[in-house]
Design an enzyme around this catalytic site. Structure first.
Site, PDB file in Angstrom:
ATOM      1  N   GLY A   1       2.615   3.975   0.099  1.00 45.55           N
ATOM      2  CA  GLY A   1       1.830   5.122  -0.342  1.00 45.55           C
ATOM      3  C   GLY A   1       2.565   6.412  -0.077  1.00 45.55           C
ATOM      4  O   GLY A   1       3.791   6.445   0.011  1.00 45.55           O
ATOM      5  N   CYS A   2       1.826   7.477   0.079  1.00 44.89           N
ATOM      6  CA  CYS A   2       2.402   8.798   0.300  1.00 44.89           C
ATOM      7  C   CYS A   2       3.234   8.809   1.583  1.00 44.89           C
ATOM      8  O   CYS A   2       2.755   8.407   2.639  1.00 44.89           O
ATOM      9  CB  CYS A   2       1.287   9.838   0.383  1.00 44.89           C
TER      10      CYS A   2
END
Length: 181
Positions: A11-12
């Site tokens: 993810g981020c």
């Protein structure tokens, strides 16, 4: 002191970087891009989803203080490895779950760890985390480095990362650097 390197995508990268940088034994976690086919991609290239790269964090750690096995455990606690090409509302292959191993020992440890999670039915769905040989890691632009620490009130940070960091700090308090706990 032996410095080793691990590279994870989940993810981020702002969240992963902040969490890993808070741990004893981690010398530095750097946000960047890997796993694609575009040379020296920019954040804009990554956001299109066409570069093939994932947002990732490269971690330099003292394996006398924290093991690769411990980093794997922490990595899987920081994201949902059952989501394909996404993490929550972040959608696209750049947000995929991947372990970019640096050697065959890391590959074997990651394979064994995923097998243990699967056998223990830790997740109700199949783990989608891929194992890929690290080829090139491109550090992200300077403004991404330490982003969460510098911008905790920014909307995404406050709404998405802060709740994860609170849970992470509670769960792993004994492993945090004294300046973080």
């Amino acid at each position: 002191m032996t410095i080793s390197t691990a590279t994870f995508a989940g993810g981020c990268f702002w969240c992963l970087e902040a969490a890993f940088n808070s741990l004893n034994g981690v010398k530095n976690a750097l946000s960047g891009y890997t796993g694609g086919f575009t040379d020296a991609p920019s954040y804009e290239d990554i956001c299109t989803g066409t570069s093939g790269h994932a947002e990732a964090v490269q971690i330099e750690f003292d394996d006398q203080q924290i093991s690769y096995q411990a980093l794997l455990n922490l990595f899987f606690s920081l994201h949902n490895p059952t989501q394909l090409n996404r993490q929550g509302h972040d959608i696209g292959s750049q947000y995929r779950s991947a372990i970019f191993y640096h050697n065959q020992q890391q590959k074997k440890q990651a394979e064994d760890f995923i097998e243990q999670l699967t056998d223990a039915k830790v997740y109700s769905d199949t783990i989608k985390t891929t194992l890929d040989n690290l080829t090139v890691f491109y550090p992200a632009e300077d403004y991404h480095q330490g982003y969460y620490v510098k911008n905790p009130a920014q909307g995404y940070c406050a709404m998405v990362i802060t709740p994860k960091m609170i849970k992470f700090k509670e769960q792993y308090q004994a492993q945090l650097k004294s300046s973080v706990s």
